[in-house]
Write an enzyme that holds these catalytic residues in place. Structure first.
Site, PDB file in Angstrom:
ATOM      1  N   SER A 128       0.608  -1.209   0.153  1.00  0.00           N
ATOM      2  CA  SER A 128      -0.161   0.038  -0.040  1.00  0.00           C
ATOM      3  C   SER A 128       0.755   1.159   0.063  1.00  0.00           C
ATOM      4  O   SER A 128       1.781   1.369   0.355  1.00  0.00           O
ATOM      5  CB  SER A 128      -0.723  -0.126   1.428  1.00  0.00           C
ATOM      6  OG  SER A 128      -1.359   1.068   1.447  1.00  0.00           O
ATOM      7  N   TYR A 155      -2.366  -1.465  10.957  1.00  0.00           N
ATOM      8  CA  TYR A 155      -2.774  -2.310   9.763  1.00  0.00           C
ATOM      9  C   TYR A 155      -1.548  -1.705   8.594  1.00  0.00           C
ATOM     10  O   TYR A 155      -0.812  -2.472   7.918  1.00  0.00           O
ATOM     11  CB  TYR A 155      -3.943  -1.452   9.065  1.00  0.00           C
ATOM     12  CG  TYR A 155      -3.915  -1.561   7.476  1.00  0.00           C
ATOM     13  CD1 TYR A 155      -4.189  -2.551   6.856  1.00  0.00           C
ATOM     14  CD2 TYR A 155      -3.833  -0.457   6.668  1.00  0.00           C
ATOM     15  CE1 TYR A 155      -4.159  -3.028   5.422  1.00  0.00           C
ATOM     16  CE2 TYR A 155      -3.587  -0.296   5.476  1.00  0.00           C
ATOM     17  CZ  TYR A 155      -3.915  -1.579   4.570  1.00  0.00           C
ATOM     18  OH  TYR A 155      -3.643  -1.522   3.244  1.00  0.00           O
ATOM     19  N   LYS A 159       1.728  -3.852   6.554  1.00  0.00           N
ATOM     20  CA  LYS A 159       2.389  -3.630   5.161  1.00  0.00           C
ATOM     21  C   LYS A 159       3.712  -3.391   5.157  1.00  0.00           C
ATOM     22  O   LYS A 159       4.546  -4.032   4.439  1.00  0.00           O
ATOM     23  CB  LYS A 159       1.289  -2.491   4.342  1.00  0.00           C
ATOM     24  CG  LYS A 159       0.003  -2.613   4.205  1.00  0.00           C
ATOM     25  CD  LYS A 159      -0.102  -4.132   3.389  1.00  0.00           C
ATOM     26  CE  LYS A 159      -1.410  -4.470   3.167  1.00  0.00           C
ATOM     27  NZ  LYS A 159      -1.760  -5.863   2.616  1.00  0.00           N
TER      28      LYS A 159
END
Ligand code: UFG
Length: 347
Positions: A128, A155, A159
């Protein structure tokens, strides 16, 4: 001719399902693994109707080693993997960090283990643009050499850490694991057939599903989170990329990994997947009206904590090296999102 089998973890999710369709269009055979933790079984029917047959599917949790390993036993000729399976809600990750670290990281560790063990080391990883945080103005649009920022949510950190795990493994298991990490900007829209699309659970957190649900009358109005940012109209700017264009980039990345000619330097490559164009929240409302004829009611509210002010991609590395470009006009993309919303609401 036997088709090359590609494992697609999270293949019934939003980006996963669109990627399965593009893989099949390109002559690959997708092997979907999903546990429906954030998707629905009906997605398999949507995919089947688009590709004209039932896709290969295994219900398994990638974080559960035994059940995930079983897929490789049943399907010993998997040549590569595209790894989508992960939790993805920023706010929820702040409430339940352990769930996020456990699910997102353990799934990845299992995947690397199983792919490496079987000498099938080509992995496309779903990353991302969150890894860039808020880039300095002189670094906009961001390219892949822009400095990475500390994550602002668990979150986002999964990544960042996942990219690091993959990098470390490509070094340690040189030649056995090759990786392309795709850093997505903001995926939107739905397949033109309106047979698959985004299915947010509960109140949508993301802009486009909130807009289409408001247009469909499910929500009273859109809350625009802030109009006092340092941007031309004061609202935040993002790079919105059509999910079908994004899906096609996975096919290009896979072609590159499986084509032996380009050596993947250091075993891992990173690509920004965006359009190169930044659009503000208020501009998006205008574009939606132009594309669909629907004026979405909105009001300006407080800034959303943790929001990045503005970020958009320099996608030239992917354009050149993957031979891929996100070129679907935004009006067409927004019309596809609206068509999908109307279809699922029976409007
Ligand atoms: N927005 C609103 N109202 C809403 C929803 C969103 O004004 O109801 C605004 C946000 O403030 C932001 C823009 O619309 O300015 C886009 O918001 P999204 O939530 O759709 O997308 P984000 O860019 O905030 O988040 C996305 C992904 C995350 C990822 C992040 C990386 O959803 O998974 O990009 O930057 F971490």
């Amino acid at each position: 001719m036997t088709k090359t089998k590609v494992l697609v973890t999270g293949g019934t999710g939003y980006i996963g399902a669109h990627t399965v369709v593009e893989l099949e269009n390109a002559g690959y055979e997708a092997v979907i693994v999903d546990n429906f933790s954030n998707s629905s079984r009906d997605v398999l029917d949507g995919i089947a109707r688009i590709i004209g047959r039932n896709p290969l599917f295994f219900e398994a949790d990638c974080a559960d080693y035994e059940s995930f390993a079983r897929v490789f036993e049943l399907c010993p000729d998997i040549s590569a993997a595209i790894h989508f399976a992960a939790y993805k809600a920023v706010g929820e990750s702040v409430e339940k960090p352990l769930d996020y670290y456990r699910n997102n990281l353990v799934s990845l560790l299992n995947l690397i283990d199983l792919m490496g063990r079987n000498e099938r080391g080509s992995i496309v990883f779903s990353s991302s643009c969150t890894v860039y945080g808020q880039p300095e103005r002189e670094n906009l649009p961001v390219n892949e050499t822009s400095p990475l920022q500390p994550a602002t949510s668990p979150y986002g950190n999964t990544k960042r850490v996942s990219e690091e795990i993959l990098r470390d493994c490509t070094i340690s298991y040189k030649g056995k694991i090759n990786v392309i990490a795709l850093r997505y900007f903001n995926p939107i829209g739905a397949h033109p057939s309106a047979l698959i699309g985004e299915l947010p659970r509960g109140v949508p957190q993301n802009l486009l599903p909130y807009i289409t649900q408001t247009a469909a009358g499910l929500r009273e109005r859109l809350n625009v989170f802030g109009n006092d940012y340092n941007t031309p109209d004061g609202s935040c700017i993002r790079d919105y990329i059509y999910v079908c264009d994004l899906a096609k980039a996975h096919v290009s990345a896979l072609d590159r990994l499986l084509d032996k000619s380009p050596e993947i330097p250091g075993g891992i490559e990173y690509y920004n997947l965006g359009t190169g164009v930044g659009i503000s929240v208020l501009q998006m409302l205008e574009l939606f009206k132009k594309a669909t004829g629907v004026a979405v009611p909105y009001r300006i509210v407080e800034r959303r904590p943790g929001d990045v002010e503005q970020v958009w991609a320099d996608p030239s590395k992917a354009n050149i090296e993957l031979g891929w470009k996100a070129d679907t006009p935004i009006e067409e993309v927004l019309a596809s999102a609206w068509r999908w919303e109307k279809k699922i609401r029976g409007i």
